[in-house]
Write an enzyme that holds these catalytic residues in place. Structure first.
Site, PDB file in Angstrom:
ATOM      1  CG  ASN A 146      35.092 -10.884 -41.068  1.00 56.85           C
ATOM      2  OD1 ASN A 146      34.120 -11.480 -40.609  1.00 56.85           O
ATOM      3  ND2 ASN A 146      35.903  -9.964 -40.835  1.00 56.85           N
TER       4      ASN A 146
ATOM      5  CE  LYS B 297      34.479  -5.661 -41.930  1.00 54.33           C
ATOM      6  NZ  LYS B 297      35.325  -5.437 -40.682  1.00 54.33           N
TER       7      LYS B 297
ATOM      8  NE  ARG C 260      37.405 -12.384 -37.594  1.00 56.86           N
ATOM      9  CZ  ARG C 260      36.807 -11.349 -36.935  1.00 56.86           C
ATOM     10  NH1 ARG C 260      36.239 -10.341 -37.743  1.00 56.86           N
ATOM     11  NH2 ARG C 260      37.506 -10.860 -35.741  1.00 56.86           N
TER      12      ARG C 260
ATOM     13  CG  HIS D 162      40.315  -8.778 -32.513  1.00 59.24           C
ATOM     14  ND1 HIS D 162      40.014  -7.997 -31.477  1.00 59.24           N
ATOM     15  CD2 HIS D 162      39.037  -8.544 -33.210  1.00 59.24           C
ATOM     16  CE1 HIS D 162      38.558  -7.556 -31.312  1.00 59.24           C
ATOM     17  NE2 HIS D 162      38.229  -7.886 -32.701  1.00 59.24           N
TER      18      HIS D 162
ATOM     19  CG  HIS E  50      41.407  -4.985 -33.455  1.00 58.15           C
ATOM     20  ND1 HIS E  50      41.544  -5.508 -34.796  1.00 58.15           N
ATOM     21  CD2 HIS E  50      39.888  -4.584 -33.587  1.00 58.15           C
ATOM     22  CE1 HIS E  50      40.544  -5.488 -35.428  1.00 58.15           C
ATOM     23  NE2 HIS E  50      39.267  -5.252 -34.707  1.00 58.15           N
TER      24      HIS E  50
ATOM     25  N   GLY F 154      34.453  -4.564 -32.219  1.00 54.92           N
ATOM     26  CA  GLY F 154      35.158  -5.433 -31.414  1.00 54.92           C
ATOM     27  C   GLY F 154      36.298  -4.716 -30.951  1.00 54.92           C
TER      28      GLY F 154
ATOM     29  NE  ARG G 237      31.574  -7.925 -29.396  1.00 55.88           N
ATOM     30  CZ  ARG G 237      32.556  -8.637 -30.053  1.00 55.88           C
ATOM     31  NH1 ARG G 237      33.547  -9.381 -29.663  1.00 55.88           N
ATOM     32  NH2 ARG G 237      32.720  -8.023 -31.401  1.00 55.88           N
TER      33      ARG G 237
ATOM     34  NE  ARG H 144      31.635   6.251 -38.272  1.00 58.79           N
ATOM     35  CZ  ARG H 144      31.816   5.510 -39.312  1.00 58.79           C
ATOM     36  NH1 ARG H 144      32.243   5.695 -40.360  1.00 58.79           N
ATOM     37  NH2 ARG H 144      31.061   4.327 -39.155  1.00 58.79           N
TER      38      ARG H 144
ATOM     39  CD  GLU I 156      40.256  -8.278 -39.033  1.00 54.63           C
ATOM     40  OE1 GLU I 156      39.620  -7.490 -39.582  1.00 54.63           O
ATOM     41  OE2 GLU I 156      40.088  -8.693 -38.038  1.00 54.63           O
TER      42      GLU I 156
HETATM   43  P1  ADP Z   1      34.453  -4.223 -37.100  1.00 57.92           P
HETATM   44  O1  ADP Z   1      34.621  -4.711 -35.979  1.00 57.92           O
HETATM   45  O2  ADP Z   1      32.982  -4.132 -37.356  1.00 57.92           O
HETATM   46  O3  ADP Z   1      35.145  -4.360 -38.294  1.00 57.92           O
HETATM   47  P2  ADP Z   1      35.430  -1.463 -37.676  1.00 57.92           P
HETATM   48  O4  ADP Z   1      36.916  -1.822 -37.336  1.00 57.92           O
HETATM   49  O5  ADP Z   1      34.795  -1.146 -38.762  1.00 57.92           O
HETATM   50  O6  ADP Z   1      34.457  -2.551 -36.895  1.00 57.92           O
HETATM   51  O7  ADP Z   1      35.089  -0.167 -36.351  1.00 57.92           O
HETATM   52  C1  ADP Z   1      33.836   0.536 -36.381  1.00 57.92           C
HETATM   53  C2  ADP Z   1      33.797   1.573 -35.246  1.00 57.92           C
HETATM   54  O8  ADP Z   1      34.964   2.383 -35.997  1.00 57.92           O
HETATM   55  C3  ADP Z   1      32.686   2.232 -35.217  1.00 57.92           C
HETATM   56  O9  ADP Z   1      32.619   2.685 -33.834  1.00 57.92           O
HETATM   57  C4  ADP Z   1      32.704   3.437 -36.059  1.00 57.92           C
HETATM   58  O10 ADP Z   1      31.994   4.443 -35.199  1.00 57.92           O
HETATM   59  C5  ADP Z   1      34.416   3.777 -35.990  1.00 57.92           C
HETATM   60  N1  ADP Z   1      34.800   4.533 -36.984  1.00 57.92           N
HETATM   61  C6  ADP Z   1      34.761   4.527 -38.220  1.00 57.92           C
HETATM   62  N2  ADP Z   1      35.330   5.371 -39.137  1.00 57.92           N
HETATM   63  C7  ADP Z   1      35.594   6.478 -38.006  1.00 57.92           C
HETATM   64  C8  ADP Z   1      36.036   7.640 -38.062  1.00 57.92           C
HETATM   65  N3  ADP Z   1      36.125   8.173 -39.208  1.00 57.92           N
HETATM   66  N4  ADP Z   1      35.885   8.544 -36.735  1.00 57.92           N
HETATM   67  C9  ADP Z   1      35.505   7.665 -35.454  1.00 57.92           C
HETATM   68  N5  ADP Z   1      35.344   6.491 -35.649  1.00 57.92           N
HETATM   69  C10 ADP Z   1      35.026   5.786 -36.713  1.00 57.92           C
END
Ligand code: ADP
Length: 398
Positions: free
Chosen positions: A8, A15, A92, A180, A207, A211, A240, A284, A378
């Protein structure tokens, strides 16, 4: 023994996962992510037990291309293989357009069609396809399979795909596609396993990652989703904007003099949590900040998510289940609690303690709506599609 690789590839991350394929089916062997491509790339891979088995930082990080990183990744996969042989790579691919309702084996003709869709997914599609090209150069004879994020949404009704524009534009492809899809396919599968009879009933899956989107499903059928023509639509995201009064886009160009390209960068890369907080796209980081702008960005994210969840309920005719998934959805009890609080008028109530520990079911016993946390996968969906597509009928791999 055979193996399958999934990829991905995004603008700043790749990934990957390695699956072993035997007569018993697919088994996750190892996987991980290269992050911060373009600045300071670092790789981390874990085995099936969750132990870190590889960590790497690249010196002179900003000079390292995606192609070079993929080459290094492939070299590492070779050391990981033992006597197993990679028989296919699944990618992906964000946009499959109106044509592809299922995964496809990639050839020159398909690549050309997918390249033409780049303007509809400028943040993702070029990187997805660049990875395909890079691996073709590395392993020309290895079958590569494209798994589309749009494919799951092919069962949307004609009405759900229509934008309120003159009909001629729809016929030219200016319509809602939805994204998604690989994540929602996984969620639908998990709901099927948990509730084989009703598949969760009337469910909205959220989701919430970098994104973010919502998908409304009724007894496993896809009814509506918040992302539309592009992956810009719907919820506010990391960088976005999400849904925006289209008049804003006109104003930016016609009154404020932004070029179309600048508007694209603004809406895809500088808006959302990053734009409103002025600080970060990462939830975070925003939680950890005292800045009022960070708090406002979180407030707006929650408001948009609750508002758009509620807006999907009429198409479902009610709500029985809510599913949270992806980085924020799986890990952030504060955001989940705040979205659920805004929906409490539906009869939804959370079990605070279950929510706090990211349990599988986080709704209270008396809640009218069952709220689940389901980790998305995914990569597993891609790997299964690859097997379906390359497996000769009646055979099993060993
Ligand atoms: P991607 O679309 O790149 O796959 P992810 O599904 O990894 O994104 O999500 C990234 C988001 O998830 C970021 O905003 C990150 O801060 C948040 N995130 C990941 N772990 C935590 C956590 N333990 N607590 C709060 N937010 C988190």
């Amino acid at each position: 023994m055979k193996a399958i690789v999934t990829l991905n590839a995004g603008s700043s991350s790749i990934k990957f996962a390695l699956y072993e394929l035997s007569a018993d089916g697919l088994r996750f062997d190892a996987g991980g992510k290269i992050e911060e491509i373009g600045t300071a790339p670092r790789l981390r891979a874990r085995n099936a037990q969750g132990d870190v088995i590889l960590q790497r930082n690249w010196p002179q990080g900003n000079a390292i291309s995606h192609e070079h990183l993929l080459e290094d990744l492939f070299a590492w996969a070779a050391t990981q293989l033992g006597d197993r042989e990679i028989i296919a790579i699944g990618h992906r691919v964000v946009h499959g357009g109106a044509e592809f309702a299922a995964p496809r084996r990639i050839d020159d003709a398909l690549l050309e069609v997918l390249e033409a869709l780049i303007p509809l997914a400028p943040l993702h599609q070029p990187h997805n396809l660049a990875a395909v090209r890079a691996l073709r150069a590395l392993a020309p004879h290895l079958p590569q399979i494209a798994c589309f994020d749009t494919a799951f949404h092919h069962e949307l009704s004609a009405l759900a795909t229509r934008l309120p524009l003159p009909r001629a534009f729809h016929d030219k492809g200016v319509r809602r596609y939805g994204f998604h899809g690989l994540s929602y396919e996984h969620i639908a599968g998990q709901l099927r396993a948990a509730d084989p009879e009703r598949l969760g009933g009337r469910v909205i899956a959220a989701h919430l990652g970098n994104g973010a989107s919502l998908c409304a499903m009724r007894e496993g059928r896809n009814i509506d989703t918040t992302m539309g023509f592009t992956a810009l639509d719907g919820l506010m995201m990391g960088t976005r904007s999400g849904a925006l009064d289209p008049g804003v886009v006109l104003h930016l160009q016609m009154q404020l003099g932004l070029a179309a390209q600048e508007v694209e960068t603004l809406l895809y890369k500088k808006s959302g949590l990053l734009g409103v907080s002025g600080l970060s796209s990462d939830m975070r980081t925003l939680h950890a900040s005292d800045a009022p702008e960070a708090a406002e960005a979180i407030d707006l994210f929650v408001r948009q998510a609750a508002r758009q969840t509620a807006a999907l309920i009429p198409a479902l005719g009610g709500l029985d289940g809510l599913v949270f998934t992806a980085g924020i959805g799986e890990n952030d009890p504060v955001i989940r609690a705040r979205i659920c609080e805004s929906l409490s008028w539906t009869g939804l109530s959370l079990d605070t303690e279950a929510n706090q520990r990211n349990a599988n079911v986080i709704s209270a016993k008396q809640s009218r709506i069952l709220v689940r946390v389901i980790p998305t996968d995914e990569e597993a969906v891609i790997a299964h599609h690859v097997v379906q597509l390359i497996r000769p009928t009646g055979s099993n791999f060993q």
